[in-house]
Write a protein that holds these residues in place. Structure first.
Motif, short mmCIF file in Angstrom:
data_model
loop_
_atom_site.label_atom_id
_atom_site.label_comp_id
_atom_site.label_asym_id
_atom_site.label_seq_id
_atom_site.Cartn_x
_atom_site.Cartn_y
_atom_site.Cartn_z
N SER A 1 -84.92 -49.86 37.62
CA SER A 1 -86.26 -49.00 37.09
C SER A 1 -86.68 -48.78 38.42
CB SER A 1 -86.82 -50.21 36.71
OG SER A 1 -87.29 -51.18 37.22
N THR A 2 -86.45 -47.67 38.97
CA THR A 2 -86.72 -46.29 40.18
C THR A 2 -88.11 -45.46 39.48
OG1 THR A 2 -85.10 -44.80 40.09
CG2 THR A 2 -85.08 -46.77 41.05
N THR A 3 -87.83 -45.04 38.27
CA THR A 3 -88.88 -43.87 37.99
C THR A 3 -89.43 -44.36 36.26
OG1 THR A 3 -87.47 -43.40 36.91
CG2 THR A 3 -87.81 -42.15 39.13
N PRO A 4 -89.98 -45.28 36.20
CA PRO A 4 -90.89 -45.35 35.08
C PRO A 4 -90.87 -44.19 33.80
CG PRO A 4 -91.84 -46.54 36.47
CD PRO A 4 -91.00 -45.64 37.33
N PRO A 5 -91.55 -43.09 34.34
CA PRO A 5 -92.19 -42.27 33.32
C PRO A 5 -90.76 -41.82 32.82
CG PRO A 5 -93.34 -41.43 35.36
CD PRO A 5 -92.38 -43.23 35.58
N VAL A 6 -89.41 -41.89 33.80
CA VAL A 6 -87.71 -41.53 33.08
C VAL A 6 -87.99 -42.00 31.58
CG1 VAL A 6 -85.47 -40.52 33.82
CG2 VAL A 6 -87.30 -39.72 34.90
N LEU A 7 -87.56 -43.56 32.48
CA LEU A 7 -87.35 -44.75 31.30
C LEU A 7 -88.23 -44.56 30.40
CD1 LEU A 7 -86.53 -47.53 34.05
CD2 LEU A 7 -85.03 -45.32 33.59
N ILE A 8 -89.70 -44.68 30.12
CA ILE A 8 -90.60 -44.60 28.60
C ILE A 8 -90.01 -43.48 28.16
CG2 ILE A 8 -92.92 -44.32 28.59
CD1 ILE A 8 -93.38 -45.54 31.44
N ALA A 9 -89.92 -41.65 28.32
CA ALA A 9 -89.66 -41.13 27.44
C ALA A 9 -88.54 -41.16 26.74
CB ALA A 9 -89.24 -39.50 28.75
N ALA A 10 -87.13 -41.81 27.47
CA ALA A 10 -86.07 -42.28 26.68
C ALA A 10 -86.20 -42.88 25.81
CB ALA A 10 -84.94 -42.24 28.11
N THR A 11 -86.97 -43.97 26.32
CA THR A 11 -87.09 -44.87 25.20
C THR A 11 -87.74 -44.73 23.96
OG1 THR A 11 -86.53 -46.81 27.31
CG2 THR A 11 -87.91 -47.98 25.27
N ALA A 12 -88.61 -44.24 24.55
CA ALA A 12 -90.34 -43.62 23.72
C ALA A 12 -89.19 -42.94 22.26
CB ALA A 12 -91.09 -43.11 23.38
N ALA A 13 -88.35 -42.46 22.86
CA ALA A 13 -87.23 -41.30 21.26
C ALA A 13 -86.37 -41.91 21.53
CB ALA A 13 -86.66 -40.06 23.03
N ARG A 14 -85.88 -43.68 21.90
CA ARG A 14 -85.23 -44.32 21.07
C ARG A 14 -85.55 -44.65 20.32
NH1 ARG A 14 -83.25 -41.61 24.73
NH2 ARG A 14 -81.34 -41.34 25.29
N THR A 15 -86.57 -45.54 20.21
CA THR A 15 -87.67 -46.82 19.26
C THR A 15 -88.53 -45.50 18.21
OG1 THR A 15 -88.91 -47.10 20.83
CG2 THR A 15 -87.38 -48.27 21.20
N GLU A 16 -88.71 -46.48 17.14
CA GLU A 16 -90.42 -46.15 16.62
C GLU A 16 -91.14 -46.46 16.40
OE1 GLU A 16 -87.76 -47.11 12.68
OE2 GLU A 16 -86.58 -46.30 12.82
N ARG A 17 -91.63 -47.82 17.01
CA ARG A 17 -92.99 -48.25 17.09
C ARG A 17 -93.76 -48.91 18.07
NH1 ARG A 17 -94.22 -53.24 17.60
NH2 ARG A 17 -92.44 -54.11 17.40
N ILE A 18 -93.25 -49.45 19.07
CA ILE A 18 -93.12 -50.24 20.25
C ILE A 18 -94.38 -49.43 21.14
CG2 ILE A 18 -90.88 -50.06 21.48
CD1 ILE A 18 -91.72 -53.17 22.02
N ARG A 19 -95.11 -49.61 21.33
CA ARG A 19 -95.31 -49.05 23.05
C ARG A 19 -94.45 -49.82 23.59
NH1 ARG A 19 -100.94 -47.80 21.92
NH2 ARG A 19 -100.54 -46.94 24.18
N VAL A 20 -94.61 -47.88 24.49
CA VAL A 20 -93.52 -47.91 25.85
C VAL A 20 -94.77 -47.97 26.88
CG1 VAL A 20 -91.89 -46.98 26.77
CG2 VAL A 20 -92.10 -47.45 24.36
N GLY A 21 -94.24 -48.16 28.13
CA GLY A 21 -95.14 -47.93 29.39
C GLY A 21 -95.02 -48.27 30.25
N SER A 22 -95.89 -48.63 31.26
CA SER A 22 -95.01 -48.59 33.17
C SER A 22 -95.97 -50.35 33.83
CB SER A 22 -95.62 -47.52 34.37
OG SER A 22 -97.00 -47.35 33.86
#
Length: 349
Positions: free
Chosen positions: A56-77
């Protein structure tokens, strides 16, 4: 069905022996999808650098990818280590994330380096941005830059220069301050921000930090009352023996870190079980595990509920650190998924 107490997830994207970064990331995205399905409130990625067992070196990249693959849950750092980054860059990244997933983005900010001194120097080549003493100013800068009206910089010539993190924001990410000491608790209270205590890392000073935060809290427009999250390492399985076995790889990895020994990818359950005895590491493991939740579903859920009630916590953020068995798919994390499933099942309101 809502969970009580509210539950969320903290993910360091663990990398085990024989697993690639790509497979580790796929496993974490699948875990986020499970958390989304099970009713967890948010899913946060930590920022760590140059560690063989952490992707988990780059939270913004992981957040973008995960938000695109989920529907409801909040995603963050959980969190962005602010001294490593220019405040404007952080504001721009999270303003863009909020535009991509409106109403679902959290910006958790910390002031620790997230790595060793060499990597810290490489990350902080930007000069004054890396001044930890200016952390409160940089948090305030981000708050201003993220607002729909943006911020105004007064140049040496006296001219005002408007700055916006994104041209036409309709909302802003929710900003949280992270910490494991009095410093962040006092600052969160002063700024009227929600506060996360990093109990998964240490746990020392929890009561004092929460008391300082609550008694010193200054209500803000967005957060009229204090709001708290407590992080917690957890391994939950269908049996106590299975939970103990799956906890051992992470316990041993944390012991190596505390003893300042070379880090390596996480062991599998089998590797950890057959490793040579090490009395120093075992002493560290014995001390750490008292603050972790390791066990079968009913006992684990009771422990989580009791922890939240004892400290008046609004939300418990679980770091599901169950290790993997050698024969499990490298792009999946069945033990981590099972931890979330069992907690959600027992804590459904």
């Amino acid at each position: 069905m809502p969970l009580s107490p509210r539950l969320s997830v903290l993910d360091l994207v663990p990398v085990r022996s024989g697993q690639s970064s790509s497979e580790a990331l796929a496993a974490s995205v699948a875990l986020a999808q499970a958390a989304d399905r099970l009713g967890f409130t948010r899913y946060w990625f930590a920022e760590h650098h140059n560690m063989p067992s952490v992707a988990s070196t780059t939270p913004p990249v992981l957040i973008a990818a995960t938000a695109a693959r989920t529907e409801r849950i909040r995603v963050g750092s959980g969190g962005v280590m602010l001294p490593n980054h220019a405040p404007l860059v952080v504001a721009e990244q999270f303003a863009a994330l909020e535009a991509l997933a409106p109403g679902r983005i959290d910006l958790g900010i910390g002031r620790a380096p997230g790595s060793d001194p060499v990597i810290t120097q490489l990350l902080r080549v930007s000069g004054p941005t890396a001044d930890v003493d200016r952390f409160p100013d940089h948090v305030a800068d981000i708050l201003s830059l993220l607002s729909p009206d943006g911020a105004t910089l007064r140049l040496t010539s006296g001219r005002e220069y408007p700055i916006q993190a994104t041209p036409a924001a309709t909302d802003v990410p929710e900003l949280w301050l992270l910490g494991s000491s009095d410093y962040s608790a006092r600052l969160a209270a002063e700024l009227g921000l929600p506060y996360v205590f990093a109990n998964h890392f240490s746990g020392e000073g929890l009561e004092q930090a929460l008391d300082l935060y609550r008694t010193g809290y200054r209500p803000s427009e967005r957060h009229p009352a204090p709001q708290t999250i407590l992080t917690l390492n957890a391994v939950v399985a269908d049996t106590v023996d299975e939970a103990e076995a799956r906890a051992l790889p992470q316990l041993r990895a944390m012991a190596r870190l505390r003893l300042n020994r070379p880090m390596r990818p996480l062991e599998t359950v089998e590797e950890a079980a057959t490793a040579a005895r090490d009395s120093d590491a075992e002493d560290v493991v014995a001390r750490m595990r008292t603050r972790w939740v390791i066990g079968e579903a009913d006992a684990a859920a009771s422990a989580v509920r009791a922890l939240a009630e004892r400290h008046g916590i609004d939300e418990v953020m679980v770091a599901p650190i169950a290790g993997a068995r050698a024969d499990e798919p490298p792009d999946a994390a069945p033990g981590r998924v099972r931890t979330l499933e069992l907690l959600a099942e027992r804590l459904a309101a």
